[in-house]
Design a protein around this motif. Structure first.
Motif, PDB file in Angstrom:
ATOM      1  N   SER A 130       0.821  -1.209   0.000  1.00 22.31           N
ATOM      2  CA  SER A 130       0.000   0.000   0.000  1.00 22.31           C
ATOM      3  C   SER A 130       0.853   1.256   0.000  1.00 22.31           C
ATOM      4  O   SER A 130       0.539   2.237  -0.655  1.00 22.31           O
ATOM      5  CB  SER A 130      -0.903   0.004   1.226  1.00 22.31           C
ATOM      6  N   SER A 133       3.417   1.456  -4.606  1.00 23.91           N
ATOM      7  CA  SER A 133       2.677   0.596  -5.526  1.00 23.91           C
ATOM      8  C   SER A 133       3.486  -0.626  -5.922  1.00 23.91           C
ATOM      9  O   SER A 133       4.684  -0.541  -6.141  1.00 23.91           O
ATOM     10  CB  SER A 133       2.315   1.367  -6.786  1.00 23.91           C
TER      11      SER A 133
ATOM     12  N   ALA B 116       5.658   7.370  -4.872  1.00 23.42           N
ATOM     13  CA  ALA B 116       5.597   5.973  -4.427  1.00 23.42           C
ATOM     14  C   ALA B 116       4.420   5.225  -5.041  1.00 23.42           C
ATOM     15  O   ALA B 116       4.446   4.005  -5.134  1.00 23.42           O
ATOM     16  CB  ALA B 116       5.505   5.905  -2.905  1.00 23.42           C
ATOM     17  N   VAL B 117       3.393   5.967  -5.445  1.00 22.68           N
ATOM     18  CA  VAL B 117       2.202   5.320  -6.013  1.00 22.68           C
ATOM     19  C   VAL B 117       2.189   5.556  -7.521  1.00 22.68           C
ATOM     20  O   VAL B 117       2.366   6.682  -7.986  1.00 22.68           O
ATOM     21  CB  VAL B 117       0.925   5.859  -5.334  1.00 22.68           C
ATOM     22  N   ASN B 118       1.997   4.480  -8.277  1.00 20.91           N
ATOM     23  CA  ASN B 118       2.202   4.570  -9.725  1.00 20.91           C
ATOM     24  C   ASN B 118       0.926   4.721 -10.551  1.00 20.91           C
ATOM     25  O   ASN B 118       0.991   4.821 -11.771  1.00 20.91           O
ATOM     26  CB  ASN B 118       3.007   3.358 -10.211  1.00 20.91           C
ATOM     27  N   HIS B 119      -0.245   4.705  -9.905  1.00 18.15           N
ATOM     28  CA  HIS B 119      -1.495   4.741 -10.668  1.00 18.15           C
ATOM     29  C   HIS B 119      -2.587   5.294  -9.760  1.00 18.15           C
ATOM     30  O   HIS B 119      -2.640   4.953  -8.580  1.00 18.15           O
ATOM     31  CB  HIS B 119      -1.839   3.310 -11.115  1.00 18.15           C
ATOM     32  N   VAL B 122      -4.688   2.921  -7.424  1.00 13.86           N
ATOM     33  CA  VAL B 122      -4.144   2.305  -6.209  1.00 13.86           C
ATOM     34  C   VAL B 122      -3.686   3.346  -5.185  1.00 13.86           C
ATOM     35  O   VAL B 122      -3.190   3.008  -4.118  1.00 13.86           O
ATOM     36  CB  VAL B 122      -2.993   1.314  -6.529  1.00 13.86           C
ATOM     37  N   LEU B 125      -5.113   3.167  -1.543  1.00 14.69           N
ATOM     38  CA  LEU B 125      -4.602   2.110  -0.659  1.00 14.69           C
ATOM     39  C   LEU B 125      -3.613   2.656   0.357  1.00 14.69           C
ATOM     40  O   LEU B 125      -3.540   2.172   1.488  1.00 14.69           O
ATOM     41  CB  LEU B 125      -3.901   1.019  -1.489  1.00 14.69           C
ATOM     42  N   ALA B 126      -2.844   3.665  -0.043  1.00 13.03           N
ATOM     43  CA  ALA B 126      -1.795   4.184   0.830  1.00 13.03           C
ATOM     44  C   ALA B 126      -2.381   4.808   2.099  1.00 13.03           C
ATOM     45  O   ALA B 126      -2.064   4.367   3.201  1.00 13.03           O
ATOM     46  CB  ALA B 126      -0.896   5.148   0.071  1.00 13.03           C
TER      47      ALA B 126
END
Lengths: 221, 341
Positions: A130, A133, B116-119, B122, B125-126
């Motif tokens: 989480s 990604s 850190a998040v690619n899309h 998602v 979710l973090a």
């Protein structure tokens, strides 16, 4: 025309007769040393395993060097946490001759950047990070007498899809065209190579995840 | 024959338009680049957007049903967290960064200050899983939603199936976030020749183009890249940014270039919210301590502005305020759903 219809049904019938190809994944371990339990047993067992889950994807079959079939969109979550074998049915509808199985341990980089997905790839499966990604390709959690960590825990969450820390591994095995095709994962080998007492935790992409992925990849047979 | 071709072409176009998405729900402003988000995998429809909006404002996403996305992303300040340098979440726990604004996300390539998040799908979710934010688990969120009559109904209208899954939950939240397009600021109206800059704003725009636009590129006011703007490390946080995600030493001190749209309302500024006012930000960029800490090439030359020029630049930055966005009722708390039972 009647002949055409007849032969169509014949083909359909025939293929369903021989259809199902499946893979059976079985954990291989020395039961005097390893147990699949949540807690470390009080007796002489040295290691307990609570979680053993991994993704396999991009499955193909070969006869010697030539590809017989490539199963499109084959993403499967294998869960061996109970210590029992798990069987996966492949989406193949014809009889095939083959002697080599090839698959990826983990999820490819394109799928890793494709947002929210369903089924085995749904983030509710607990195999998706989480805070950053990416899918967790392989998860092994348990306890070892030799671990000096809190509660003697060891945890390996292997993943990473970005260069230079891509933890995806391709596995090629010589197999018998049996039903199901049996594949074993040698946990004695994995744990003796990783040494949980020395490396109890790897939970993010990087060199350690790459190294342990190499160990897991050579422990299938 | 010509008519036939025309009808055929029209039908083709109509089909393409619908298979892409409903243009009333999302429109690419004239002259903007194509969005990064792939709408074909998640075509917008108003029921899914409404579901996503309910999820965005509903604290059901958090462990004890106290924190919603809107807790740290409130509309009136362009969907960021006002008044706090570091955003706080569940049990008043303090996070390690300043929450970013949520706008024009369809054009964003990666998410979070360090990417850190690619899309977008998602992204949620973090915060859902973060112990300092919502401290929940997506599988438990799905369990709670499946147990809710309200949500089973909303999922049914959105997806034609009342069974809630992680994928559908996340995609619905994306749908709402994708609609958060800010393109009606004074700046945009000047670009569309509906209004004119004052002479002060016009001078500020010129200064902006000369000194800031290489990173804060128009029309999104970000180049979507990671840069070091030479901020001294805060030793109480030791946040080195992008390097934590990439593992590459060259990425030390690099953070995402944030958009400047609605900058008037998104204070405090920087990844750790260290500056309360835009004047402090401008003074940082014109200050003398630049050139340390892996500073990006764009800032290798000192920016020199007189105090009058600084005021002009500030006047231009205020033209990026989009009141229609800040007060758009389509983006606000969905009273009709969340207060109905």
């Amino acid at each position: 025309m009647i002949f055409a219809i007849f032969s169509f049904f014949f083909v359909v019938f025939n293929s369903t007769l021989f259809a199902q190809i499946s893979l059976s994944f079985e954990p291989l371990y020395d039961s005097s040393r390893i147990q699949f339990t949540k807690e470390l047993p009080a007796d002489s067992n040295q290691i307990s395993i609570e979680t053993l889950r991994f993704y396999i994807s991009d499955i193909s079959l070969f006869q010697n060097d030539s590809q017989v079939i490539h199963v499109v969109n084959s993403y499967h979550l294998v869960d061996l946490s109970a210590g029992q074998a798990q069987t996966l049915d492949l989406d193949i509808t014809q009889k095939l001759d083959f002697n080599v199985l090839k698959f990826n341990l983990g999820i490819d980089s394109l799928t890793n950047v494709s947002g929210a997905l369903s089924g085995d790839l749904d983030p509710t499966q607990g195999m998706y990070w989480s805070w950053q990604s990416g899918y967790i390709n392989f998860k092994l959690e348990g306890k070892a007498l030799t671990c000096t960590t809190r509660n003697k825990l060891f945890q390996y969450h292997l993943g990473g899809y970005m260069h230079p820390y891509n933890a995806l591994r391709t596995i090629e095995l010589t197999v018998q065209a049996s039903e199901p095709i049996s594949i074993s994962l040698d946990l004695n080998k994995i744990l003796s190579l990783i040494k949980p007492s020395q490396t109890p935790e790897v939970m993010s992409p990087g060199t350690s995840a790459m190294m342990i992925s190499n160990i897991v990849a050579v422990s299938f047979k | 024959m010509k008519l036939k071709i025309a009808v055929y072409l029209f039908l083709m176009l109509a089909f393409c338009a619908f298979s892409f998405h409903d243009t009333r729900l999302f429109e690419k402003p004239a002259g903007w680049p194509a969005p990064t988000y792939n709408f074909t995998n998640n075509p917008l429809n108003s029921e899914k957007i409404l579901l996503g909006r309910a999820l965005f404002y509903d604290p059901i996403l958090s462990r004890d049903n106290t924190i919603s996305c809107a807790s740290c992303h409130s509309q009136y300040n362009s969907f960021t967290h006002v008044d706090h340098d570091l955003s706080h979440g569940i049990d008043d726990r303090i996070g390690k960064r300043n929450s970013p604004v949520l706008l024009n996300l369809a054009w964003q390539k990666s998410f979070m200050w360090d990417g850190a998040v690619n899309h977008l799908d998602v992204q949620a979710l973090a915060p859902i899983h973060n112990k300092l934010e919502m401290d929940e688990d997506i599988s438990n969120v799905v369990k709670k939603l499946n147990a809710s009559e309200l949500y089973r109904g909303l999922f049914y209208s959105a997806f034609g199936d009342s069974a809630v899954t992680g994928e559908k939950t996340l995609k619905a939240i994306s749908q709402f976030m994708l609609t958060l397009v800010s393109a009606n600021s004074k700046y945009d109206k000047v670009m569309n020749r509906e209004l004119e800059f004052s002479s002060q704003e016009a001078n500020g725009y010129k200064l902006f183009q000369e000194n800031c636009a290489s990173c804060h590129t128009e029309p999104l006011f970000t180049n979507n890249e990671f840069r070091s703007n030479s901020l001294a490390i805060d030793t109480t946080l030791n946040d080195y940014g992008r390097v934590v995600v990439s593992g590459l030493p060259k990425d030390s001190f690099l953070f995402k270039v944030p958009t400047l749209r609605n900058i008037e309302f998104s204070f405090p500024y920087m990844h750790d919210g260290r500056y309360k006012t835009l004047s402090e930000v401008i003074n940082h960029y014109t200050g003398r301590d630049l050139g340390t800490s892996n500073t990006s090439l764009e800032l290798s030359e000192q920016i020199i502005l007189s105090s009058k020029q600084k005021v002009d630049l500030l006047a231009f930055l205020l033209t990026l305020t989009d009141k229609e966005f800040l007060f758009n009722s389509d983006f606000s708390f969905p009273r009709e759903i969340l207060l109905s039972n």
